[in-house]
Design a protein around this motif. Structure first.
Motif, PDB file in Angstrom:
ATOM      1  N   TYR A   1       0.832  -1.210   0.000  1.00  0.00           N
ATOM      2  CA  TYR A   1       0.000   0.000   0.000  1.00  0.00           C
ATOM      3  C   TYR A   1       0.861   1.253   0.000  1.00  0.00           C
ATOM      4  O   TYR A   1       0.591   2.208  -0.745  1.00  0.00           O
ATOM      5  CB  TYR A   1      -0.915  -0.023   1.218  1.00  0.00           C
ATOM      6  CG  TYR A   1      -1.764   1.223   1.352  1.00  0.00           C
ATOM      7  CD1 TYR A   1      -2.939   1.357   0.626  1.00  0.00           C
ATOM      8  CD2 TYR A   1      -1.384   2.265   2.201  1.00  0.00           C
ATOM      9  CE1 TYR A   1      -3.723   2.492   0.735  1.00  0.00           C
ATOM     10  CE2 TYR A   1      -2.159   3.407   2.319  1.00  0.00           C
ATOM     11  CZ  TYR A   1      -3.318   3.518   1.586  1.00  0.00           C
ATOM     12  OH  TYR A   1      -4.083   4.654   1.690  1.00  0.00           O
ATOM     13  N   MET A   2       1.910   1.269   0.824  1.00  0.00           N
ATOM     14  CA  MET A   2       2.794   2.432   0.880  1.00  0.00           C
ATOM     15  C   MET A   2       3.518   2.647  -0.447  1.00  0.00           C
ATOM     16  O   MET A   2       3.688   3.787  -0.897  1.00  0.00           O
ATOM     17  CB  MET A   2       3.805   2.250   2.012  1.00  0.00           C
ATOM     18  CG  MET A   2       3.183   2.285   3.401  1.00  0.00           C
ATOM     19  SD  MET A   2       4.366   1.895   4.712  1.00  0.00           S
ATOM     20  CE  MET A   2       5.530   3.249   4.513  1.00  0.00           C
ATOM     21  N   ALA A   3       3.935   1.541  -1.086  1.00  0.00           N
ATOM     22  CA  ALA A   3       4.614   1.659  -2.372  1.00  0.00           C
ATOM     23  C   ALA A   3       3.667   2.225  -3.437  1.00  0.00           C
ATOM     24  O   ALA A   3       4.055   3.078  -4.240  1.00  0.00           O
ATOM     25  CB  ALA A   3       5.157   0.294  -2.805  1.00  0.00           C
ATOM     26  N   ARG A   4       2.416   1.773  -3.436  1.00  0.00           N
ATOM     27  CA  ARG A   4       1.440   2.289  -4.404  1.00  0.00           C
ATOM     28  C   ARG A   4       1.151   3.767  -4.159  1.00  0.00           C
ATOM     29  O   ARG A   4       1.023   4.545  -5.100  1.00  0.00           O
ATOM     30  CB  ARG A   4       0.153   1.479  -4.324  1.00  0.00           C
ATOM     31  CG  ARG A   4       0.293   0.039  -4.809  1.00  0.00           C
ATOM     32  CD  ARG A   4      -1.032  -0.680  -4.759  1.00  0.00           C
ATOM     33  NE  ARG A   4      -2.027  -0.028  -5.607  1.00  0.00           N
ATOM     34  CZ  ARG A   4      -3.309  -0.403  -5.695  1.00  0.00           C
ATOM     35  NH1 ARG A   4      -3.736  -1.427  -4.965  1.00  0.00           N
ATOM     36  NH2 ARG A   4      -4.138   0.232  -6.492  1.00  0.00           N
TER      37      ARG A   4
ATOM     38  N   SER B   1       1.744   9.410  -5.725  1.00  0.00           N
ATOM     39  CA  SER B   1       2.222  10.753  -5.386  1.00  0.00           C
ATOM     40  C   SER B   1       3.246  11.241  -6.399  1.00  0.00           C
ATOM     41  O   SER B   1       3.223  12.403  -6.822  1.00  0.00           O
ATOM     42  CB  SER B   1       2.828  10.751  -3.976  1.00  0.00           C
ATOM     43  OG  SER B   1       1.859  10.393  -3.018  1.00  0.00           O
ATOM     44  N   ALA B   2       4.154  10.325  -6.806  1.00  0.00           N
ATOM     45  CA  ALA B   2       5.153  10.705  -7.791  1.00  0.00           C
ATOM     46  C   ALA B   2       4.512  11.032  -9.130  1.00  0.00           C
ATOM     47  O   ALA B   2       4.892  11.994  -9.810  1.00  0.00           O
ATOM     48  CB  ALA B   2       6.177   9.585  -7.951  1.00  0.00           C
ATOM     49  N   ALA B   3       3.514  10.245  -9.528  1.00  0.00           N
ATOM     50  CA  ALA B   3       2.832  10.503 -10.796  1.00  0.00           C
ATOM     51  C   ALA B   3       2.080  11.824 -10.757  1.00  0.00           C
ATOM     52  O   ALA B   3       2.074  12.591 -11.722  1.00  0.00           O
ATOM     53  CB  ALA B   3       1.873   9.357 -11.106  1.00  0.00           C
ATOM     54  N   THR B   4       1.450  12.113  -9.617  1.00  0.00           N
ATOM     55  CA  THR B   4       0.729  13.377  -9.468  1.00  0.00           C
ATOM     56  C   THR B   4       1.681  14.558  -9.538  1.00  0.00           C
ATOM     57  O   THR B   4       1.412  15.564 -10.200  1.00  0.00           O
ATOM     58  CB  THR B   4      -0.033  13.398  -8.134  1.00  0.00           C
ATOM     59  OG1 THR B   4      -0.918  12.271  -8.080  1.00  0.00           O
ATOM     60  CG2 THR B   4      -0.823  14.685  -7.980  1.00  0.00           C
ATOM     61  N   ALA B   5       2.831  14.418  -8.866  1.00  0.00           N
ATOM     62  CA  ALA B   5       3.828  15.494  -8.897  1.00  0.00           C
ATOM     63  C   ALA B   5       4.363  15.706 -10.301  1.00  0.00           C
ATOM     64  O   ALA B   5       4.570  16.842 -10.754  1.00  0.00           O
ATOM     65  CB  ALA B   5       4.962  15.171  -7.933  1.00  0.00           C
ATOM     66  N   GLY B   6       4.564  14.609 -11.037  1.00  0.00           N
ATOM     67  CA  GLY B   6       5.046  14.732 -12.411  1.00  0.00           C
ATOM     68  C   GLY B   6       4.030  15.412 -13.305  1.00  0.00           C
ATOM     69  O   GLY B   6       4.382  16.230 -14.165  1.00  0.00           O
ATOM     70  N   ALA B   7       2.733  15.102 -13.104  1.00  0.00           N
ATOM     71  CA  ALA B   7       1.691  15.733 -13.909  1.00  0.00           C
ATOM     72  C   ALA B   7       1.628  17.230 -13.639  1.00  0.00           C
ATOM     73  O   ALA B   7       1.453  18.039 -14.561  1.00  0.00           O
ATOM     74  CB  ALA B   7       0.344  15.078 -13.604  1.00  0.00           C
ATOM     75  N   VAL B   8       1.806  17.621 -12.382  1.00  0.00           N
ATOM     76  CA  VAL B   8       1.801  19.048 -12.036  1.00  0.00           C
ATOM     77  C   VAL B   8       2.970  19.766 -12.690  1.00  0.00           C
ATOM     78  O   VAL B   8       2.838  20.869 -13.232  1.00  0.00           O
ATOM     79  CB  VAL B   8       1.839  19.222 -10.507  1.00  0.00           C
ATOM     80  CG1 VAL B   8       2.050  20.686 -10.147  1.00  0.00           C
ATOM     81  CG2 VAL B   8       0.558  18.691  -9.884  1.00  0.00           C
ATOM     82  N   GLU B   9       4.150  19.143 -12.699  1.00  0.00           N
ATOM     83  CA  GLU B   9       5.319  19.751 -13.329  1.00  0.00           C
ATOM     84  C   GLU B   9       5.101  19.910 -14.835  1.00  0.00           C
ATOM     85  O   GLU B   9       5.476  20.918 -15.436  1.00  0.00           O
ATOM     86  CB  GLU B   9       6.547  18.897 -13.055  1.00  0.00           C
ATOM     87  CG  GLU B   9       6.992  18.938 -11.597  1.00  0.00           C
ATOM     88  CD  GLU B   9       8.201  18.053 -11.357  1.00  0.00           C
ATOM     89  OE1 GLU B   9       8.650  17.410 -12.341  1.00  0.00           O
ATOM     90  OE2 GLU B   9       8.681  17.991 -10.213  1.00  0.00           O
ATOM     91  N   ASP B  10       4.493  18.893 -15.465  1.00  0.00           N
ATOM     92  CA  ASP B  10       4.216  18.985 -16.899  1.00  0.00           C
ATOM     93  C   ASP B  10       3.272  20.134 -17.200  1.00  0.00           C
ATOM     94  O   ASP B  10       3.450  20.878 -18.179  1.00  0.00           O
ATOM     95  CB  ASP B  10       3.613  17.671 -17.396  1.00  0.00           C
ATOM     96  CG  ASP B  10       4.635  16.545 -17.370  1.00  0.00           C
ATOM     97  OD1 ASP B  10       5.851  16.864 -17.332  1.00  0.00           O
ATOM     98  OD2 ASP B  10       4.214  15.364 -17.374  1.00  0.00           O
TER      99      ASP B  10
END
Length: 265
Positions: A239-242, A247-256
């Protein structure tokens, strides 16, 4: 009915004092009902009863905490006396639990008295601090431990010293039907402790994990508590890994999105 050796009474009295100090200081676990039940069981020669009484009371403490200085039932003392009475009477751990709960509720009032008495030493420390006398501040705080410990040590000593008399008096006064009811109540206390814990946790969010753990424990033959705990640990890590991936994917989308805005400008 057996009696409790005096040396055992002295040891358990000192232990409850140390356990109380542990609860208000470093908290290494000596204050927990489970640990108290184990120690009492070892001292009196019946570890299994100590584990059953202490473990059941430990479940009751899972949903209870002294937030804001609130007073809670003293299941540390209750575990010691409940385990001791269960062993010397030979009536089983249900009898010990049935006694430990009201004992813990009764000693909760003495906890209030101990806190009130401790205020005297704290005011003394305040006056010493105003004078810049740090040694007196230190001494006042050390003296403040006295009411905390005595409110546990005195009842435990008296209860264990007159244990046989107390238990006989309880058996004579309390009707048989009431004692049977207390035993049944002692049997459902673990469920109540788990219910209290569930109310404080995001239970609905993790309901599938709870159902999975229940099924594994109830229907998989040969599995132990350790096995279920390891399964729970594995699921928690997954669960923590998912969550980290999301979170990483969300942060990447915000940067894009930020980069696109800069290009448009």
């Amino acid at each position: 009915m057996d009696t409790i050796p005096f040396i055992a009474i002295v040891f358990l009295t000192l232990y409850v004092g140390i356990g109380q100090l542990d609860q208000i200081s470093i908290q290494i676990g000596l204050y927990s009902p489970l640990f108290a039940g184990i120690v009492t069981g070892l001292v009196l020669g019946d570890l299994s009863t100590g584990l059953l009484v202490g473990g059941t009371l430990q479940l009751l403490t899972l949903g209870v905490a002294t937030y804001g200085g609130a007073t809670v039932p003293d299941f540390l003392s209750g575990s010691i006396m409940g385990t001791a009475f269960a062993i010397i009477t030979g009536q089983g751990f249900e009898f010990g639990i049935a006694l430990a709960v009201p004992i813990g509720m009764l000693l909760m009032q003495l906890d209030v008295f101990g806190r009130m008495t401790n205020v005297i030493f704290q005011h003394r420390a305040d006056r010493a601090a105003a004078r810049g006398n740090w040694r007196s501040v230190e001494t006042s705080n050390m003296l403040g431990m006295i009411p905390w410990t005595l409110t546990r040590m005195i009842p435990v000593f008296v209860g264990l010293f007159f244990g046989e008399t107390v238990v006989l008096a309880i058996n004579d006064v309390i009707p048989v039907w009431l004692m049977a009811g207390l035993r049944y109540a002692g049997g459902i206390l673990p469920a109540m402790g788990m219910a209290l814990l569930m109310r404080m946790l995001p239970f609905k969010k993790f309901l599938p994990y709870y159902i999975l753990g229940f099924v594994i424990m109830g229907y998989v033959a040969g599995i132990t508590i350790l096995g279920v705990s390891l399964v729970g640990l594995a699921l928690a890590l997954i669960y923590m890994a998912r969550q980290a991936t999301v979170s990483a994917a969300t942060a990447g989308a915000v940067e894009d999105d930020d980069m696109e805005v800069e290009i448009d400008e």
